[in-house]
Design an enzyme around this catalytic site. Sequence first.
Site, short mmCIF file in Angstrom:
data_model
loop_
_atom_site.label_atom_id
_atom_site.label_comp_id
_atom_site.label_asym_id
_atom_site.label_seq_id
_atom_site.Cartn_x
_atom_site.Cartn_y
_atom_site.Cartn_z
N SER A 187 0.84 -1.20 0.02
CA SER A 187 0.12 -0.10 -0.15
C SER A 187 0.87 1.36 0.21
CB SER A 187 -1.04 0.14 1.19
OG SER A 187 -0.05 0.20 2.42
N CYS A 188 2.02 1.29 0.15
CA CYS A 188 2.97 2.45 0.27
C CYS A 188 4.24 2.14 -0.21
CB CYS A 188 3.10 2.58 1.91
SG CYS A 188 4.36 3.95 2.10
N GLY A 189 4.64 3.08 -1.13
CA GLY A 189 5.87 2.83 -1.85
C GLY A 189 6.91 3.68 -1.31
#
Length: 286
Positions: A111-113
């Site tokens: 969900s988070c890069g």
Amino acid sequence: MSRVTVKRRILRVKDTAHTSRIDSLAAEEPLEIRLGGTPLTVTMRTPGDDFDLAAGFLVSEGAVGSSDDIATIRYCAGATADDGNTYNVLDVRLAPGVTAPEPRNFYTTSSCGVCGKASLEAVRTVARWSAADDPVEVSQRTVATLPDRLRAAQRVFDRTGGLHAAGLFTADGEPLCVREDVGRHNAVDKLLGWALRNDRLPLRGTVLMVSGRASFELVQKAVMGGVPVLAAVSAPSSLAAELAAEEGLTLIGFLRGDSMNVYTGERRLNVTPSAGYGSAGARTTG
């Protein structure tokens, strides 16, 4: 090779009826990316296009800019000869003279890069190309068709309903490449890796279309790939719009049919004349 989808028996409940059935789930597995044998990062991803994912990650980090910068990408062997390749671990070897990024050993969720970044300044990697210098123009009519064109290319989504998608299109709306993944940032990295491995960087004259929101990390990745236009079906964050404005990127959100919000770079959008649009160009409602 790891599977893109996984079968699982579920209980289907609708009103008063309930039935047992087999459902398809989007696979989510860890991928460890090593650089010259040294662990660099672990990301949760949908298996497939892993070489593109690793190459695109290095593009996003500012480590590479052409296919010549990468000597080899390969899956790592298992602990014993009987194990064969380990398809959740791959090793990238850079070409001689290419400086490796500083090891941070950070973990990236689906969900988070940008998890694990020390600060926002660390994310604002200096890009090799300037999106502001790209004179491309796209028509409102063309941009309006992109969500449907992207959706039509989502083969795994049709079976699972659980994947993000990112697509590269020409200014005329022709698809160049579409990638899917449980992580929106992974889908974009897979596109950047495809572009790098096919000697298409910088991605001048293109539109990057994403299926979700336009987050800060997606704007940053577009900038790192030299993409001049980023469009999303949902909202951008304030930091995404700020970075897009700073870097001269055209940022479009809430793209649904002929309706869209242009947050930055409206000069690139050729708007269809109609009520509600003035001679200055695109309407830029929040």
